[in-house]
Design an enzyme around this catalytic site. Structure first.
Site, PDB file in Angstrom:
ATOM      1  N   LYS A  79       5.017  24.217  -2.942  1.00 12.57           N
ATOM      2  CA  LYS A  79       5.992  23.143  -2.730  1.00 12.57           C
ATOM      3  C   LYS A  79       7.257  23.718  -2.128  1.00 12.57           C
ATOM      4  O   LYS A  79       7.679  24.833  -2.479  1.00 12.57           O
ATOM      5  CB  LYS A  79       6.342  22.451  -4.056  1.00 12.57           C
ATOM      6  CG  LYS A  79       6.873  21.038  -3.871  1.00 12.57           C
ATOM      7  CD  LYS A  79       5.773  20.061  -3.462  1.00 12.57           C
ATOM      8  CE  LYS A  79       6.289  18.640  -3.365  1.00 12.57           C
ATOM      9  NZ  LYS A  79       5.204  17.678  -3.114  1.00 12.57           N
ATOM     10  N   GLY A 181      10.337   2.258  -8.822  1.00 13.90           N
ATOM     11  CA  GLY A 181      10.393   2.891  -7.509  1.00 13.90           C
ATOM     12  C   GLY A 181       9.607   2.092  -6.491  1.00 13.90           C
ATOM     13  O   GLY A 181       8.401   1.891  -6.649  1.00 13.90           O
ATOM     14  N   VAL A 182      10.295   1.596  -5.450  1.00 13.67           N
ATOM     15  CA  VAL A 182       9.616   0.755  -4.449  1.00 13.67           C
ATOM     16  C   VAL A 182       9.758   1.371  -3.057  1.00 13.67           C
ATOM     17  O   VAL A 182       9.945   0.677  -2.065  1.00 13.67           O
ATOM     18  CB  VAL A 182      10.129  -0.699  -4.469  1.00 13.67           C
ATOM     19  CG1 VAL A 182       9.774  -1.352  -5.784  1.00 13.67           C
ATOM     20  CG2 VAL A 182      11.629  -0.770  -4.206  1.00 13.67           C
ATOM     21  N   GLY A 183       9.649   2.694  -2.984  1.00 11.87           N
ATOM     22  CA  GLY A 183       9.635   3.380  -1.701  1.00 11.87           C
ATOM     23  C   GLY A 183       8.280   3.250  -1.040  1.00 11.87           C
ATOM     24  O   GLY A 183       7.557   2.269  -1.242  1.00 11.87           O
ATOM     25  N   SER A 184       7.905   4.248  -0.273  1.00 19.44           N
ATOM     26  CA  SER A 184       6.644   4.196   0.469  1.00 19.44           C
ATOM     27  C   SER A 184       5.447   3.978  -0.448  1.00 19.44           C
ATOM     28  O   SER A 184       4.569   3.153  -0.163  1.00 19.44           O
ATOM     29  CB  SER A 184       6.460   5.493   1.260  1.00 19.44           C
ATOM     30  OG  SER A 184       5.232   5.506   1.937  1.00 19.44           O
ATOM     31  N   VAL A 185       5.418   4.692  -1.580  1.00 23.87           N
ATOM     32  CA  VAL A 185       4.268   4.587  -2.491  1.00 23.87           C
ATOM     33  C   VAL A 185       4.375   3.353  -3.378  1.00 23.87           C
ATOM     34  O   VAL A 185       3.469   2.519  -3.415  1.00 23.87           O
ATOM     35  CB  VAL A 185       4.134   5.861  -3.341  1.00 23.87           C
ATOM     36  CG1 VAL A 185       3.001   5.713  -4.356  1.00 23.87           C
ATOM     37  CG2 VAL A 185       3.880   7.064  -2.443  1.00 23.87           C
ATOM     38  N   GLY A 186       5.491   3.221  -4.100  1.00 18.46           N
ATOM     39  CA  GLY A 186       5.647   2.082  -4.999  1.00 18.46           C
ATOM     40  C   GLY A 186       5.652   0.756  -4.267  1.00 18.46           C
ATOM     41  O   GLY A 186       5.080  -0.228  -4.743  1.00 18.46           O
TER      42      GLY A 186
END
Length: 348
Positions: A79, A181-186
């Site tokens: 990472k 979390g409502v970004g790309s994944v959420g």
């Protein structure tokens, strides 16, 4: 010293980079190359101090070893973390180039890709300085590109599997899912579940973003710091990690935890706390493997988008194996998954 940090797990290498000209400060942690080059994205984030950044790199790289092994990829775990000097800072082209040079200096031991704060465009800049990069724009139908939608697809399939196992639900219509979390994944997960007729409650530190998505999908919105305590059938963490603590687990009012955030358990022993409460847990590095499957196959040159989706389709199968063993041995699902992964990378 690195050796004494609680999250140091016999890492093969922990590399600290400073480029005075660009202002780059970065960590690249390589946990294991037993199965192949250490693959894992790079995140650009503001940390309270350098020790927090190092700890994040250590935890995330170990998780990538486990994730890649459980996903059947011939790759190890690593990472990258690039430190932002302040919240909301923007990474410069010079810093991206310097990070690419840092990756290249490791001679192929580490393969980077997108994570929080990064994008396909930023990967293109990094790729001008190293060939050991994935998540680059690709032609339609090819493996690769933005890993976010593929992570969301895998989490969606895992949530459906968890609903069946934990709730006895054959479909998602009417199932209440609280998404942190409502970004790309959420955000991608929310749209997929809304199409299935699930009832959604959303939260994000960016309140306006959560509100806009809620209006689009007919969902409810709560404050980000209250989401985990929301009464729901399924709670789905899809933001940053270490959110499942003794206190937050005590406050849970759910039957299932299934989400895409990395390192959801603040400490490894907390899987037992979920198990003791009878809460079904989908180990994060199993359910969220869709993105690394996509960019991993891109880097390896193995298969196309159809192959990526076929492998993502196996995520529920792996989860079922974990849950079945958890029940038969009365062992926390998190511990079952860790033991499986450790065997795969030769650290049993």
């Amino acid at each position: 010293m690195t050796w004494g940090l609680p999250d140091f797990d016999a890492h093969e290498g922990v590399h600290l980079f400073t480029d005075r000209a660009s202002g780059l400060q970065a960590v690249i942690a390589i946990h294991s190359t037993a199965l192949g080059a250490a693959a894992g994205g790079v995140r650009f984030w503001h940390y309270p101090d350098e020790a927090a950044a190092l700890t994040d790199a250590l935890r995330l790289s170990r998780g990538m070893s486990f994730k890649n092994a459980m996903a059947g990829l011939p790759m190890g775990g690593g990472k990258g973390v690039v430190l932002a000097e302040r919240p909301g800072a923007t990474i410069s082209t010079a810093q991206l180039e310097a990070f690419g040079e840092a990756v290249e200096s490791l001679g192929g031991k580490y393969v980077t890709a997108e994570d929080v704060g990064m994008s396909e465009e930023r990967m293109k800049v990094i790729a001008t300085r190293t060939r050991h990069v994935s998540g680059l724009p690709v032609e339609s139908g090819a493996a690769g590109g933005d890993p976010g939608p593929y992570t969301a697809q895998g989490v969606y399939l895992g949530v459906r599997a968890a609903a069946k196992r934990g709730l006895g639900a054959d479909e998602m219509r009417g199932v209440h899912v609280a998404i942190q979390g409502v970004g790309s994944v959420g955000g991608g997960l929310a749209r997929l579940l809304a199409a299935d007729g699930a009832r959604l409650t959303l939260a994000d530190v960016n309140v306006a973003k959560a509100q806009a998505l809620a209006e689009e999908l007919g969902a409810d919105v709560v404050a980000a710091d209250t989401l985990l305590a929301t009464e729901a059938d399924i709670v789905s963490p899809n933001a940053l990690g270490a959110i499942l603590t003794e206190q937050s687990i005590d406050a849970l009012r759910t039957t299932v935890i299934a989400g895409g955030a990395n390192n959801q358990l603040a400490t490894a022993d907390l899987g037992a706390a979920l198990h003791a409460r009878g809460i079904l847990y989908a180990p994060d590095y199993v359910i969220n493997a869709g993105g690394i499957i996509n960019v991993g196959l891109e880097y390896l040159g193995q298969g196309d988008e159809a192959e990526v989706l076929a492998r993502i389709g196996r995520i529920p199968v792996r989860l079922e194996e974990i849950w079945a063993e958890s029940v038969s041995t009365d062992t926390p699902a998190a511990d079952v998954a860790d033991a499986m992964a450790m065997r795969l990378i030769g650290r049993a």
